[in-house]
Scaffold this active site. Structure first.
Site, PDB file in Angstrom:
ATOM      1  N   GLY A 215       0.822  -1.209   0.000  1.00 32.21           N
ATOM      2  CA  GLY A 215       0.000   0.000   0.000  1.00 32.21           C
ATOM      3  C   GLY A 215       0.853   1.255   0.000  1.00 32.21           C
ATOM      4  O   GLY A 215       0.665   2.135  -0.805  1.00 32.21           O
ATOM      5  N   PHE A 216       1.788   1.331   0.909  1.00 36.24           N
ATOM      6  CA  PHE A 216       2.718   2.464   1.024  1.00 36.24           C
ATOM      7  C   PHE A 216       2.003   3.797   1.243  1.00 36.24           C
ATOM      8  O   PHE A 216       2.558   4.860   0.976  1.00 36.24           O
ATOM      9  CB  PHE A 216       3.643   2.557  -0.196  1.00 36.24           C
TER      10      PHE A 216
ATOM     11  N   GLY B  50       1.289  -6.848   3.977  1.00 35.17           N
ATOM     12  CA  GLY B  50       2.377  -7.681   3.482  1.00 35.17           C
ATOM     13  C   GLY B  50       3.591  -7.499   4.369  1.00 35.17           C
ATOM     14  O   GLY B  50       4.647  -8.089   4.157  1.00 35.17           O
ATOM     15  N   THR B  51       3.405  -6.661   5.410  1.00 28.33           N
ATOM     16  CA  THR B  51       4.515  -6.285   6.279  1.00 28.33           C
ATOM     17  C   THR B  51       4.788  -7.309   7.359  1.00 28.33           C
ATOM     18  O   THR B  51       5.862  -7.326   7.934  1.00 28.33           O
ATOM     19  CB  THR B  51       4.177  -4.956   6.967  1.00 28.33           C
TER      20      THR B  51
ATOM     21  N   GLY C 107       0.476   0.634  12.951  1.00 29.59           N
ATOM     22  CA  GLY C 107      -0.190  -0.657  13.046  1.00 29.59           C
ATOM     23  C   GLY C 107       0.341  -1.543  14.155  1.00 29.59           C
ATOM     24  O   GLY C 107      -0.407  -1.910  15.073  1.00 29.59           O
TER      25      GLY C 107
ATOM     26  N   PRO D 150      12.470  -9.788  14.493  1.00 29.17           N
ATOM     27  CA  PRO D 150      13.608  -9.200  13.780  1.00 29.17           C
ATOM     28  C   PRO D 150      13.621  -9.529  12.285  1.00 29.17           C
ATOM     29  O   PRO D 150      14.198  -8.784  11.496  1.00 29.17           O
ATOM     30  CB  PRO D 150      14.832  -9.793  14.486  1.00 29.17           C
TER      31      PRO D 150
ATOM     32  N   GLN E   5      11.186  -4.796   6.625  1.00 33.59           N
ATOM     33  CA  GLN E   5      10.634  -3.448   6.542  1.00 33.59           C
ATOM     34  C   GLN E   5      11.730  -2.420   6.266  1.00 33.59           C
ATOM     35  O   GLN E   5      11.547  -1.508   5.469  1.00 33.59           O
ATOM     36  CB  GLN E   5       9.940  -3.089   7.863  1.00 33.59           C
TER      37      GLN E   5
ATOM     38  N   GLY F 153       7.711   0.974   9.930  1.00 36.12           N
ATOM     39  CA  GLY F 153       7.312   0.893   8.511  1.00 36.12           C
ATOM     40  C   GLY F 153       7.873   2.004   7.665  1.00 36.12           C
ATOM     41  O   GLY F 153       8.089   1.839   6.467  1.00 36.12           O
ATOM     42  N   GLU F 154       8.093   3.134   8.263  1.00 38.78           N
ATOM     43  CA  GLU F 154       8.452   4.292   7.445  1.00 38.78           C
ATOM     44  C   GLU F 154       9.844   4.841   7.693  1.00 38.78           C
ATOM     45  O   GLU F 154      10.438   5.470   6.819  1.00 38.78           O
ATOM     46  CB  GLU F 154       7.410   5.395   7.657  1.00 38.78           C
TER      47      GLU F 154
END
Ligand SMILES: Cc1cc2nc3c(=O)[nH]c(=O)nc-3n(C[C@H](O)[C@H](O)[C@H](O)COP(=O)(O)OP(=O)(O)OC[C@H]3O[C@@H](n4cnc5c(N)ncnc54)[C@H](O)[C@@H]3O)c2cc1C
Ligand code: SF4
Lengths: 328, 783
Positions: free
Chosen positions: B258-259, B486-487, B528, B670, B676, B742-743
């Site tokens: 998604g990003f 998908g993370t 999340g 990990p 990620q 994630g970012e």
């Protein structure tokens, strides 16, 4: 995509016959160019004639040189030991192209007939003189960063052939064998096969309606054996060339005996540069000579706003390729 | 480690958490059993929709000729602004926005009038029995848009720049000025002024956006939608349709990336629902790859000018940031680049302003680290300039400006391990061997350079619910209306639940992706993992409290008449804290009580860490002031180190070595965490070196809306990335001390690459992406 019928041809005559009956029909080989265009509604053939069963096969050394059947796949040719050792630039140009999946599908004939990646040509929402003659060329003042600077016209500045193989074929004096509906074959050098855009960018080559590419033959030569293909692109793999150079040299005692030079990515067609070759032959294989040849090759370039860098990039690419082959 | 006991009320047995468990959904994915949103093909009477979009970027629909399309076989409906059912509300009104909620990003809804505002705007929807029939009919449909001259971007001479909110010199979104920045800059002994540009970028997840809308009754709807947040989407659709939320169900069991672009609700989802209403059958719509460039937002094209003032020793005195970017005709969207600039380094004076230009494009949206990613490119490149100007090592100059408190709020950090990231990163990379002078390292034709940059990303405001059901037979079902992009959400929450319940992970089934499950936040903003994990934890606490109460009132229990507060749960056994031998297994207790199962419900809340006293149970009203973790500033930090090889004649750049070290609180797994960071760094290298969507300057339409011409990195572009995490315990961010990762890895990446290029060549590239043409232009300039 439009509806179409599909037939398989097992003989050249059968294939050409189908196109005689239905001039709007299209041959399909690997389909990697054709289907993309059909899905984007850029071409709408009512019938597809599958030519994958035609006996245009074989990769062999003949008295005229290396003969490659038009139905051979890019990967098969690129990985062929004879091609690798005797015509290294041919192998390199194929293996640096596209992706393994595409190369397994794509044929040599189809490769020679691939279409430009000009973004305006590839999207029917845009005007484009090549796709709809007379509709205009937005690339002239728009996104032309990967379009051509040599052989272009005010009607079209696309690199009609954006790929790699034909650049090497143009350099090494390759000759195409074509066959028409009457079963008649003719030989056309690759350098005479593609047409410059002029005022008719829709006309890209000398192929007659329904005519098939049967094979391509590359003469054996010292400069073919000592050849390379250098490709510069925006990512390390799976991208079209910004500029590329196919070169072959025969150097003896430090002096260049014969030279073959063609550029990719920068010409409206695969750009054989006899000017560069003239600047090389008889000269010492030095950087100064290579730079002079590169300057000669880009004489007459017509850069636009976004692709002006290609004049320098193409020269540097050519110099580097010559250095690599000459081993200096 | 002594914070650990306070961490779980029932002492933690972190068996599964922290282990590199392989994806629990991996098998389903590689065998094709995983069902993505477009794959619910069993629905009775399912038909297919294709969107017809506008060729031109501005104009009016002046004629529609559907005659040829109508005649095509299988065609069921051709819907345009003239006959598509209207939504009950749109986000164009305030009232509509309130009803639709957080998910709305673009307030405009196409197909409500004849007006066209951007190329690729839907102008018709064709429905047919098969996808092929719908596509073919759509090609035959003629929608004539009479064109007008569009504005292509903020760079268009026709563009008018304005300050969002109508306030001249308003602070950029999310930032507050402090000190007298202009004066401090003017007086600073060392100054760096530079302008940076960033191309339009598109998210391009593997899975294109897709929606299947199924009206099960006139007022009851189920939607299978490729969304990062089923609860948000449920709320939004109920707002658009004027239905109560319980009548709208949204399902997303698997998502192919998604990003950010699947965070908001976009018109295609709403239009599919309206189309299904019109044809009275379930309707499937899958966007094409070219449509993915004009339907789900993008990172906006932008320019930023940054001024740094510093002492001769490299201590920052002033930071001034100005940003100009392109937005749509309706929405004042600009990612907030300056937020991270205001908090990353100690600096007494700071100011940031934003200017926008309306163009004929759709509304931009969040794309992985919106604001932080482009902002860090400017800040971290300029910090590098300052380091060279003053002859200070790039790591050193960052340490000299190390912020011990958040400079933008004055609050202490909940935790910060940035120094450790620098140290460990430098060690892994071999930074001490760096040649302090640039342009001196050659390897054959190549110029070799090293660069580094800081990464940071906030712990964003988030909360959500979870339900845990424990069966007496030792199995459990855990439910959250979360999504897994998908993370690895399926996997890490299974691990958390297993430990909270004292079970092995294979005894836990974690269900997500359905709005009938407990409501939660989207998977976005790196929220999340922290939100879902904390809510599952509090739900398990609730469950154990119930069982504890039962035990102490059960005359047959060894814990009869014990005080609940004296009871702990260790690996599923309820026992006295003071005398662990006195107790019993939960199964024994439940069987005696004839219970097949017991349920717990919990809420995970940002800022509700175990030290803030909020870790147990749902938040209470008096917790409001503690929302920010008891007055703490909460951020993850990291550092990237990069080596490049630049070919100065051909203009090509290769990243040849990479180290990322991230401190992101508790790392739940990990293996998935490393993936990620690899993904974030790779995306950042893409933005640095190749990603750009080109909009024609005259026609305002993209010229490379496909994956052959929009380049993302291939394997050959990315070296083996070294990724490490700093062990970090944060008692404030949330119940599990998870900051989210994630970012953060995309933040600073482009600067690390650019800084390495500067070290290699002595040339600073400030225009992303750094393609060969720009390298050649830079090389022709004097150093
Ligand atoms: C994503 C992508 C990336 C690519 N990257 C590169 C690259 O880097 N370098 C590169 O060189 N190429 C690249 N290509 C182009 C690729 O090499 C061509 O698509 C391929 O070679 C075409 O061969 P094909 O057999 O699939 O042709 P088809 O698609 O089957 O046919 C193409 C055209 O040729 C006609 N045709 C085919 N064979 C014959 C014949 N024997 N006689 C007469 N007419 C014939 C067909 O009618 C059709 O019009 C790329 C393609 C894609 C999709
Ligand atoms: S350059 Fe040629 S192919 Fe491209 S838009 Fe112009 S006419 Fe069409």
């Amino acid at each position: 995509m439009n509806n179409f019928s599909y037939t398989q041809a097992t003989a050249a005559k059968e294939a050409t016959g189908r196109l005689k009956d239905q001039p709007q029909a299209a041959y399909i080989a690997g389909g990697t160019t054709l289907l993309d265009m059909m899905k984007a509604n850029l071409t709408e053939p009512p019938q597809l004639v599958d030519i994958n069963l035609l006996p245009f096969k074989g990769i062999e050394q003949t008295k005229d040189g290396l003969r490659i059947g038009a139905m051979e796949r890019m990967n098969a040719v690129g990985e062929n030991p004879l091609v690798k050792s005797q015509y290294p630039a041919v192998s390199e140009s194929l293996l640096l192209a596209a992706s393994p999946q595409l190369r397994n599908m794509a044929s040599i004939g189809g490769n020679i007939l691939q279409r430009t990646r000009c973004g305006y040509f590839r999207d029917e929402a845009f005007p484009c003189n090549k796709r709809v003659p007379g509709s205009g060329c937005p690339a002239l003042t728009g996104d032309n960063h990967n379009l051509a600077v040599l052989g272009v016209s005010d009607t079209c500045i696309a690199n009609a052939y954006p790929g790699d193989l034909s650049v090497v074929l143009a350099a090494l004096d390759a000759v195409l064998t074509l066959e028409n509906a009457k079963g008649k074959q003719r030989q056309v050098p690759v350098t005479e096969f593609y047409l410059l855009p002029g005022k008719t960018p829709e006309k890209e080559n000398v192929l007659e309606p329904g005519e098939l590419i049967v094979a391509v033959t590359i003469p054996a030569a010292a400069h073919a054996q000592r050849s390379t293909y250098l490709k510069v692109r925006e990512r390390s793999s799976y991208a079209y060339a910004l500029a590329s150079a196919a070169v072959g040299l025969d150097v003896q005692g430090g002096t260049i005996r014969s030279a073959r030079v063609a550029l990719g990515g920068v010409g409206a067609q695969p750009w054989r540069s006899r000017e560069a070759e003239k600047a090389l032959v008889g000269q010492p294989a030095t950087e100064a000579t290579f730079k002079a040849a590169a300057a000669a090759a880009l004489q007459g370039a017509q850069p636009r706003k976004e692709n002006a860098y290609k004049v320098e990039l193409a020269q540097n690419t050519l110099v580097r390729a010559l250095q690599q082959v000459a081993g200096v | 480690m002594d914070t650990e006991t306070a961490f779980f009320e029932t002492p933690p047995q972190l068996v599964a958490v922290g282990q590199p468990l392989s994806r629990v959904d991996g098998r389903a994915k590689v065998t094709g059993a995983a069902k993505y949103s477009a794959e619910y093909n069993h629905l009775p009477g399912l038909v297919h929709a294709v969107v017809k979009t506008s060729d031109v970027a501005k104009g009016r629909v002046t004629s529609i000729d559907a005659s040829a399309a109508q005649r095509e076989p299988g065609v069921l409906a051709i819907l345009t602004h003239q006959n598509l059912p209207k939504p009950a509300k749109t986000a164009e009104t305030k009232e509509g926005q309130e009803a639709i909620g957080m998910a709305v990003q673009m307030t405009f809804m196409p197909l409500q009038s004849d007006q066209v505002f951007y190329a690729g705007q839907p102008v018709a929807i064709v429905v047919a029995d098969t996808l092929e029939h719908a596509q073919h009919a759509a090609a035959k449909l003629r929608v004539t848009v009479t064109p007008e001259a569009p504005v292509a971007s903020y760079q268009d001479p026709k563009a008018k720049l304005f300050n969002p909110g109508g306030k001249p010199d308003a602070d950029a979104e999310g930032t507050k000025r402090r000190g007298k920045a202009a004066a401090a800059f003017a007086a600073a002994p060392a100054q760096v002024t530079a302008t940076y540009t960033h191309a339009t970028n598109h998210h391009n997840p593997m899975e294109p956006s897709a929606t299947i809308a199924h009206w099960e009754a006139a007022d009851r709807l189920t939607v299978y939608d490729a969304t990062q947040g089923v609860s948000w989407q449920q709320r939004a659709l109920s707002g658009y349709l004027g239905l109560p939320q319980d009548q709208v169900r949204v399902i997303t069991k698997y998502l192919g990336g998604g990003f950010g672009c699947k965070g908001p609700i976009w018109p295609h989802s709403v239009l599919t629902v309206l189309t299904a209403k019109a044809v009275g059958r379930p309707v499937k719509l899958v966007l094409t790859r070219p449509q993915m460039f004009t339907s789900v937002g993008h990172r906006e094209d932008q320019e930023q000018t940054l001024r740094l003032g510093a002492t001769k020793e490299g201590k920052l005195l002033a930071l001034l940031h100005e940003k100009t970017s392109t937005t749509s005709q309706w929405d004042d969207y600009a990612e907030s680049n300056s937020k991270m600039m205001g908090m990353l380094y100690q600096c007494p004076a700071f100011e940031a302003t934003t200017k926008l230009a309306r163009a004929n494009v759709m509304t931009p949206t969040w794309m992985r680290a919106p604001g932080e990613a482009p902002g860090s490119f400017a800040l971290e490149s300029s910090m590098d300039d300052l380091a060279y100007q003053l002859g200070i090592d790039p790591v050193q100059i960052r340490l000299r400006n190390y912020a011990d408190k958040d400079p933008s709020t004055g609050k202490p950090w909940s935790s910060k391990s940035l120094k450790e990231c620098y140290e460990r990163g430098a060690e892994l990379f071999g930074w001490s061997k760096r040649n302090p002078k640039n342009g001196l390292t050659r390897d054959g034709k190549y110029l070799v350079g090293w660069g580094m940059a800081t990464a940071t990303y906030p712990v964003n405001n988030s909360q959500g619910n979870a339900r845990v059901r424990l069966y007496a037979d030792g199995h459990a079902v855990v439910q959250v209306a979360a999504t897994d992009l998908g993370t690895g959400t399926y996997t890490v929450i299974t691990q958390v639940a297993a430990d909270c319940l004292g079970l092995a992970p294979d005894k836990v089934r974690f269900e997500l992706g359905d709005s009938v499950l407990p409501t939660t936040n989207i998977s976005g903003g790196s929220m999340g993992a922290g939100t879902f994990a904390s809510s599952v934890y509090t739900a398990a606490q609730d469950l154990w409290q119930k069982l504890t109460k039962m035990a102490v009132m059960d005359a047959k229990s060894p814990l009869f008449r014990a005080k609940p507060a004296d009871v702990a749960v260790v690996k599923g056994r309820l026992q006295l804290k003071a005398n662990p031998s006195k107790g019993e297994e939960f199964a024994a207790l439940m069987k005696r009580g004839n219970m097949t199962d017991v349920e717990g419900f919990g809420q995970g809340k940002y800022g509700a860490g175990y030290e803030t006293g909020l870790a147990t149970g749902p938040a209470k009203s008096d917790d409001a002031g503690k929302e920010d973790g008891g007055g703490h500033a909460m951020h993850a930090f990291g550092a990237h180190f990069c080596e490049v090889r630049v070919d100065p004649e051909l203009g090509t750049i290769r990243v040849t070595k990479w180290v990322s070290v991230v401190a992101g609180g508790r790392i739940l797994n990990p293996k998935t965490a490393r993936s990620q960071v690899i993904g974030g760094a790779t995306m950042g290298i893409g933005a640095a070196l190749m990603e750009q969507t080109v909009r024609d300057p005259n026609l305002a339409r993209y010229t490379n809306a496909n994956l052959a011409d929009y380049h993302v990195p291939v394997n050959a572009d990315i070296p083996d990335l070294t990724v490490e995490f700093i062990d970090e315990h944060d008692p404030y961010v949330n119940a599990l001390g998870v900051k989210g990762i994630g970012e953060i890895a995309i933040v600073g990446t482009a600067a690390a690459v650019g800084n390495a290029i500067f070290h290699a060549t002595g040339r600073r590239l400030r225009d992303l992406p750094m393609t060969p043409n720009k390298v050649l232009a830079a090389m022709s300039q004097p150093v």
